[in-house]
Design an enzyme around this catalytic site. Structure first.
Site, PDB file in Angstrom:
ATOM      1  N   HIS A 178      17.362  -9.160   4.427  1.00 49.46           N
ATOM      2  CA  HIS A 178      18.619  -8.670   3.993  1.00 49.46           C
ATOM      3  C   HIS A 178      18.774  -8.589   2.580  1.00 49.46           C
ATOM      4  O   HIS A 178      19.137 -10.024   2.091  1.00 49.46           O
ATOM      5  CB  HIS A 178      19.902  -9.076   4.707  1.00 49.46           C
ATOM      6  CG  HIS A 178      19.942  -8.893   6.235  1.00 49.46           C
ATOM      7  ND1 HIS A 178      20.675  -7.985   6.657  1.00 49.46           N
ATOM      8  CD2 HIS A 178      19.226  -9.869   7.389  1.00 49.46           C
ATOM      9  CE1 HIS A 178      20.413  -8.039   8.197  1.00 49.46           C
ATOM     10  NE2 HIS A 178      19.452  -8.914   8.398  1.00 49.46           N
ATOM     11  N   GLN A 225      13.541 -14.037   9.037  1.00 57.32           N
ATOM     12  CA  GLN A 225      14.257 -12.800   9.467  1.00 57.32           C
ATOM     13  C   GLN A 225      15.701 -12.630   8.585  1.00 57.32           C
ATOM     14  O   GLN A 225      15.901 -11.285   8.125  1.00 57.32           O
ATOM     15  CB  GLN A 225      15.027 -12.951  10.705  1.00 57.32           C
ATOM     16  CG  GLN A 225      13.979 -12.857  12.045  1.00 57.32           C
ATOM     17  CD  GLN A 225      14.616 -13.095  13.472  1.00 57.32           C
ATOM     18  OE1 GLN A 225      15.444 -13.657  13.327  1.00 57.32           O
ATOM     19  NE2 GLN A 225      13.694 -12.346  14.222  1.00 57.32           N
ATOM     20  N   TRP A 226      16.326 -13.418   8.117  1.00 60.72           N
ATOM     21  CA  TRP A 226      17.560 -13.402   7.189  1.00 60.72           C
ATOM     22  C   TRP A 226      17.185 -12.864   5.838  1.00 60.72           C
ATOM     23  O   TRP A 226      18.020 -11.983   5.497  1.00 60.72           O
ATOM     24  CB  TRP A 226      17.859 -15.046   6.976  1.00 60.72           C
ATOM     25  CG  TRP A 226      19.385 -15.257   6.648  1.00 60.72           C
ATOM     26  CD1 TRP A 226      20.019 -14.595   5.493  1.00 60.72           C
ATOM     27  CD2 TRP A 226      20.478 -15.974   7.403  1.00 60.72           C
ATOM     28  NE1 TRP A 226      21.330 -14.892   5.706  1.00 60.72           N
ATOM     29  CE2 TRP A 226      21.655 -15.646   6.524  1.00 60.72           C
ATOM     30  CE3 TRP A 226      20.514 -16.672   8.336  1.00 60.72           C
ATOM     31  CZ2 TRP A 226      22.745 -16.535   6.834  1.00 60.72           C
ATOM     32  CZ3 TRP A 226      21.476 -17.373   8.872  1.00 60.72           C
ATOM     33  CH2 TRP A 226      22.864 -17.074   8.028  1.00 60.72           C
ATOM     34  N   SER A 228      13.358 -26.122  -2.792  1.00 59.91           N
ATOM     35  CA  SER A 228      11.791 -25.820  -3.264  1.00 59.91           C
ATOM     36  C   SER A 228      11.003 -26.729  -2.717  1.00 59.91           C
ATOM     37  O   SER A 228      11.100 -28.199  -3.019  1.00 59.91           O
ATOM     38  CB  SER A 228      11.864 -25.848  -4.571  1.00 59.91           C
ATOM     39  OG  SER A 228      10.286 -25.696  -5.173  1.00 59.91           O
ATOM     40  N   ALA A 229      10.279 -26.386  -1.809  1.00 59.71           N
ATOM     41  CA  ALA A 229       9.268 -27.413  -0.903  1.00 59.71           C
ATOM     42  C   ALA A 229       7.788 -27.682  -2.114  1.00 59.71           C
ATOM     43  O   ALA A 229       6.974 -27.919  -1.731  1.00 59.71           O
ATOM     44  CB  ALA A 229       8.734 -26.901   0.358  1.00 59.71           C
ATOM     45  N   ARG A 230       7.911 -26.868  -3.278  1.00 56.21           N
ATOM     46  CA  ARG A 230       6.945 -27.242  -4.380  1.00 56.21           C
ATOM     47  C   ARG A 230       7.507 -28.412  -5.050  1.00 56.21           C
ATOM     48  O   ARG A 230       6.615 -28.971  -5.490  1.00 56.21           O
ATOM     49  CB  ARG A 230       6.617 -26.085  -5.161  1.00 56.21           C
ATOM     50  CG  ARG A 230       6.355 -24.765  -4.747  1.00 56.21           C
ATOM     51  CD  ARG A 230       6.160 -23.668  -5.827  1.00 56.21           C
ATOM     52  NE  ARG A 230       5.124 -23.892  -6.695  1.00 56.21           N
ATOM     53  CZ  ARG A 230       4.887 -23.337  -7.931  1.00 56.21           C
ATOM     54  NH1 ARG A 230       5.783 -22.560  -8.500  1.00 56.21           N
ATOM     55  NH2 ARG A 230       4.258 -23.685  -8.861  1.00 56.21           N
ATOM     56  N   ARG A 282      23.099  -8.551  12.979  1.00 57.66           N
ATOM     57  CA  ARG A 282      22.684 -10.052  13.793  1.00 57.66           C
ATOM     58  C   ARG A 282      23.669 -10.463  14.575  1.00 57.66           C
ATOM     59  O   ARG A 282      23.254 -11.535  15.242  1.00 57.66           O
ATOM     60  CB  ARG A 282      22.449 -11.146  12.332  1.00 57.66           C
ATOM     61  CG  ARG A 282      21.477 -10.387  11.467  1.00 57.66           C
ATOM     62  CD  ARG A 282      20.108 -10.364  12.107  1.00 57.66           C
ATOM     63  NE  ARG A 282      19.069  -9.824  11.034  1.00 57.66           N
ATOM     64  CZ  ARG A 282      17.748  -9.593  11.415  1.00 57.66           C
ATOM     65  NH1 ARG A 282      17.477  -9.710  12.311  1.00 57.66           N
ATOM     66  NH2 ARG A 282      16.954  -9.083  10.454  1.00 57.66           N
ATOM     67  N   ARG A 289       2.707 -28.230   1.976  1.00 52.93           N
ATOM     68  CA  ARG A 289       3.889 -27.370   2.861  1.00 52.93           C
ATOM     69  C   ARG A 289       3.014 -26.478   3.927  1.00 52.93           C
ATOM     70  O   ARG A 289       3.607 -25.973   4.900  1.00 52.93           O
ATOM     71  CB  ARG A 289       4.577 -26.862   2.056  1.00 52.93           C
ATOM     72  CG  ARG A 289       4.394 -25.776   1.087  1.00 52.93           C
ATOM     73  CD  ARG A 289       5.448 -25.277   0.306  1.00 52.93           C
ATOM     74  NE  ARG A 289       4.980 -24.316  -0.857  1.00 52.93           N
ATOM     75  CZ  ARG A 289       5.811 -23.499  -1.515  1.00 52.93           C
ATOM     76  NH1 ARG A 289       7.082 -23.460  -1.221  1.00 52.93           N
ATOM     77  NH2 ARG A 289       5.337 -22.632  -2.199  1.00 52.93           N
TER      78      ARG A 289
HETATM   79  C1  LIG Z   1      17.438  -6.595  16.167  1.00 50.81           C
HETATM   80  C2  LIG Z   1      16.485  -6.264  14.675  1.00 50.81           C
HETATM   81  C3  LIG Z   1      15.178  -6.085  14.914  1.00 50.81           C
HETATM   82  C4  LIG Z   1      14.344  -5.898  13.582  1.00 50.81           C
HETATM   83  N1  LIG Z   1      13.076  -5.673  14.018  1.00 50.81           N
HETATM   84  C5  LIG Z   1      11.987  -5.676  12.760  1.00 50.81           C
HETATM   85  C6  LIG Z   1      10.844  -5.650  12.896  1.00 50.81           C
HETATM   86  O1  LIG Z   1       9.904  -5.481  13.933  1.00 50.81           O
HETATM   87  N2  LIG Z   1      10.032  -5.570  11.708  1.00 50.81           N
HETATM   88  C7  LIG Z   1      10.608  -5.565  10.494  1.00 50.81           C
HETATM   89  O2  LIG Z   1       9.815  -5.346   9.530  1.00 50.81           O
HETATM   90  N3  LIG Z   1      11.943  -5.754  10.334  1.00 50.81           N
HETATM   91  C8  LIG Z   1      12.846  -5.787  11.619  1.00 50.81           C
HETATM   92  N4  LIG Z   1      13.976  -5.671  11.348  1.00 50.81           N
HETATM   93  C9  LIG Z   1      14.554  -6.023   9.775  1.00 50.81           C
HETATM   94  C10 LIG Z   1      15.216  -4.643   9.573  1.00 50.81           C
HETATM   95  O3  LIG Z   1      14.505  -3.507   9.565  1.00 50.81           O
HETATM   96  C11 LIG Z   1      15.983  -4.824   8.225  1.00 50.81           C
HETATM   97  O4  LIG Z   1      15.062  -4.939   7.241  1.00 50.81           O
HETATM   98  C12 LIG Z   1      16.890  -5.810   8.074  1.00 50.81           C
HETATM   99  O5  LIG Z   1      18.108  -5.847   9.312  1.00 50.81           O
HETATM  100  C13 LIG Z   1      17.721  -5.759   7.051  1.00 50.81           C
HETATM  101  O6  LIG Z   1      18.787  -4.662   7.023  1.00 50.81           O
HETATM  102  P1  LIG Z   1      19.079  -3.827   5.743  1.00 50.81           P
HETATM  103  O7  LIG Z   1      18.261  -3.279   5.003  1.00 50.81           O
HETATM  104  O8  LIG Z   1      20.460  -3.002   6.381  1.00 50.81           O
HETATM  105  O9  LIG Z   1      19.818  -4.870   4.934  1.00 50.81           O
HETATM  106  P2  LIG Z   1      19.851  -5.209   3.170  1.00 50.81           P
HETATM  107  O10 LIG Z   1      18.468  -5.302   2.657  1.00 50.81           O
HETATM  108  O11 LIG Z   1      20.967  -6.064   2.912  1.00 50.81           O
HETATM  109  O12 LIG Z   1      20.286  -3.600   2.774  1.00 50.81           O
HETATM  110  C14 LIG Z   1      21.674  -3.107   2.793  1.00 50.81           C
HETATM  111  C15 LIG Z   1      21.462  -1.703   2.660  1.00 50.81           C
HETATM  112  O13 LIG Z   1      21.313  -1.619   1.287  1.00 50.81           O
HETATM  113  C16 LIG Z   1      20.258  -0.341   1.124  1.00 50.81           C
HETATM  114  N5  LIG Z   1      19.124  -0.822   0.446  1.00 50.81           N
HETATM  115  C17 LIG Z   1      18.876  -2.218   0.223  1.00 50.81           C
HETATM  116  N6  LIG Z   1      17.561  -2.039  -0.468  1.00 50.81           N
HETATM  117  C18 LIG Z   1      17.022  -0.757  -0.313  1.00 50.81           C
HETATM  118  C19 LIG Z   1      15.851  -0.142  -0.958  1.00 50.81           C
HETATM  119  N7  LIG Z   1      15.047  -0.826  -1.486  1.00 50.81           N
HETATM  120  N8  LIG Z   1      16.111   1.189  -0.728  1.00 50.81           N
HETATM  121  C20 LIG Z   1      16.927   2.116  -0.198  1.00 50.81           C
HETATM  122  N9  LIG Z   1      18.115   1.427   0.303  1.00 50.81           N
HETATM  123  C21 LIG Z   1      18.034  -0.117   0.310  1.00 50.81           C
HETATM  124  C22 LIG Z   1      20.105   0.353   2.619  1.00 50.81           C
HETATM  125  O14 LIG Z   1      21.091   1.164   2.601  1.00 50.81           O
HETATM  126  C23 LIG Z   1      20.610  -0.771   3.327  1.00 50.81           C
HETATM  127  O15 LIG Z   1      20.921  -0.516   4.578  1.00 50.81           O
HETATM  128  C24 LIG Z   1      14.909  -5.919  12.507  1.00 50.81           C
HETATM  129  C25 LIG Z   1      16.237  -6.252  12.432  1.00 50.81           C
HETATM  130  C26 LIG Z   1      16.946  -6.439  13.757  1.00 50.81           C
HETATM  131  C27 LIG Z   1      18.568  -6.501  13.289  1.00 50.81           C
END
Ligand SMILES: Cc1cc2nc3c(=O)[nH]c(=O)nc-3n(C[C@H](O)[C@H](O)[C@H](O)COP(=O)(O)OP(=O)(O)OC[C@H]3O[C@@H](n4cnc5c(N)ncnc54)[C@H](O)[C@@H]3O)c2cc1C
Length: 315
Positions: free
Chosen positions: A115, A111-112, A124-126, A233, A206
């Site tokens: 971002h 999940q982390w 590295s688990a390799r 988060r 792994r």
């Molecule tokens: C409660 C919750 C439920 C979720 N459920 C799901 C799920 O079911 N399935 C799933 O796949 N994900 C899920 N996610 C993940 C979510 O969709 C985001 O991918 C994740 O929270 C990262 O957010 P972000 O893109 O804003 O962050 P970052 O990747 O840090 O990006 C920050 C900002 O930079 C910009 N940015 C970064 N990269 C790009 C790019 N390539 N193009 C355009 N703009 C960009 C955007 O403005 C973005 O908001 C969930 C997240 C939360 C918090």
């Protein structure tokens, strides 16, 4: 962490904390106090601050493009930071950075890592053998699937069911880890188990580990992107396990940039975004007008959310 690892890391951390260097750069006393220290999260995880750049004044300095430290009175600096946060003037917040060392279960790491606006370097688990450590939730965290939120959990599992779940988690994690070592043909200390047998490469063995095994990484991000991470988060919709880490990072941010942290809580965490229609309904309501027609254009879910925020608005 096992006892040997614990002692090894404790010595390394103590050694790192023993080095004090003088600098002209800005430092933050409250953050220096916990620099390098392990803050435990979940059963085997942790967060520790490894490095940082800037403080509240770095945001003010960048916004004013000043030559010196750029600060005025504390109240004026706070007002400027509040203004920047309120109006989404984001780049000044990119001027401060933080580097964290995080140990977390693999399913939380998945999940982390979504971002994307951070720099990551993972253990590295390799290259190395992962520790025999798995996340086993507290009994109180074991809950049934939520009916209202497909991504969430609801009431606690009854005692016997929770016991069964805990037994399964423990035995599956252990068995898979035992087979991981068996395939590697190594014990936990890296010694060959059977000299007559070749072990499987670490990068392949792994794949048999369970998702609750722990991984580690260094994670560096700037304050703007960190706030975006925290906004998503810390929220009640985020999974409990990642929220445990996010809650701890909020405390770190409180120490590091208290003025920015306060603006973040006021204008992001505690704030709500209202659609143009909801704003129009509120304005009409204050003027004493009938809002039925306007309110009927709202979707069911938005109506429900807004009713929870402003009970009686649509009555
Ligand atoms: C409660 C919750 C439920 C979720 N459920 C799901 C799920 O079911 N399935 C799933 O796949 N994900 C899920 N996610 C993940 C979510 O969709 C985001 O991918 C994740 O929270 C990262 O957010 P972000 O893109 O804003 O962050 P970052 O990747 O840090 O990006 C920050 C900002 O930079 C910009 N940015 C970064 N990269 C790009 C790019 N390539 N193009 C355009 N703009 C960009 C955007 O403005 C973005 O908001 C969930 C997240 C939360 C918090």
């Amino acid at each position: 962490m096992n006892r040997v690892e614990n002692e090894k890391y404790a010595a390394e951390i103590e050694d790192a904390r023993g080095h004090i260097s003088s600098t002209r750069r800005v430092t933050v006393t409250a953050l220096e106090e916990i620099l390098f220290e392990i803050c435990p999260i979940l059963d085997h995880g942790f967060i520790r601050v490894v490095d940082y750049m800037g403080d509240d004044t770095a945001i003010v300095q960048a916004a004013r493009v000043s030559y010196g430290r750029g600060t005025k009175k504390v109240s004026e600096d706070q007002a400027l930071i509040n203004y920047l946060m309120r109006h989404h003037h984001t780049t000044p917040f990119e001027m401060a950075e933080i580097k964290l060392h995080i140990k977390l279960p693999i399913f939380v790491a998945r999940q982390w890592i979504r971002h994307r606006t951070a720099s990551v370097n993972e253990y590295s688990a390799r290259y190395s053998v992962l520790d025999r450590e798995f996340y086993i939730p507290e009994r109180s965290s074991l809950a049934v699937q939520s009916r209202s939120n497909r991504q969430g959990r609801s009431d606690r599992l009854i005692y016997d069911e929770a016991t069964r779940v805990l037994d399964i988690l423990k035995s599956d994690s252990s068995r898979n880890y035992d087979n991981y070592l068996l395939m590697l043909n190594e014990d936990a200390l890296g010694n060959k188990i059977d000299p007559s047998r070749d072990g499987l490469a670490r990068e392949l063995a792994r794949m048999n580990l369970t998702l609750n095994a722990y991984t580690q990484w260094y994670w560096k991000t700037n304050l703007h992107n960190l706030f975006n991470f925290l906004r998503l988060r810390v929220d009640a919709h985020a999974q409990f396990e990642i929220r445990a880490y996010a809650d701890e990072i909020v405390k770190i941010v409180d120490r590091w940039v208290p003025a920015c942290s306060s603006a973040f809580k006021e204008y992001r965490l505690g704030a709500k975004t209202l659609s143009a229609t909801v704003v129009a309904v509120l304005q009409a309501k204050i003027r004493g007008e009938d809002t039925t027609a306007l309110a009927s254009t709202l979707g069911k879910r938005e109506r429900l959310e807004i009713s929870e925020l402003f009970p009686g608005l649509f009555s």
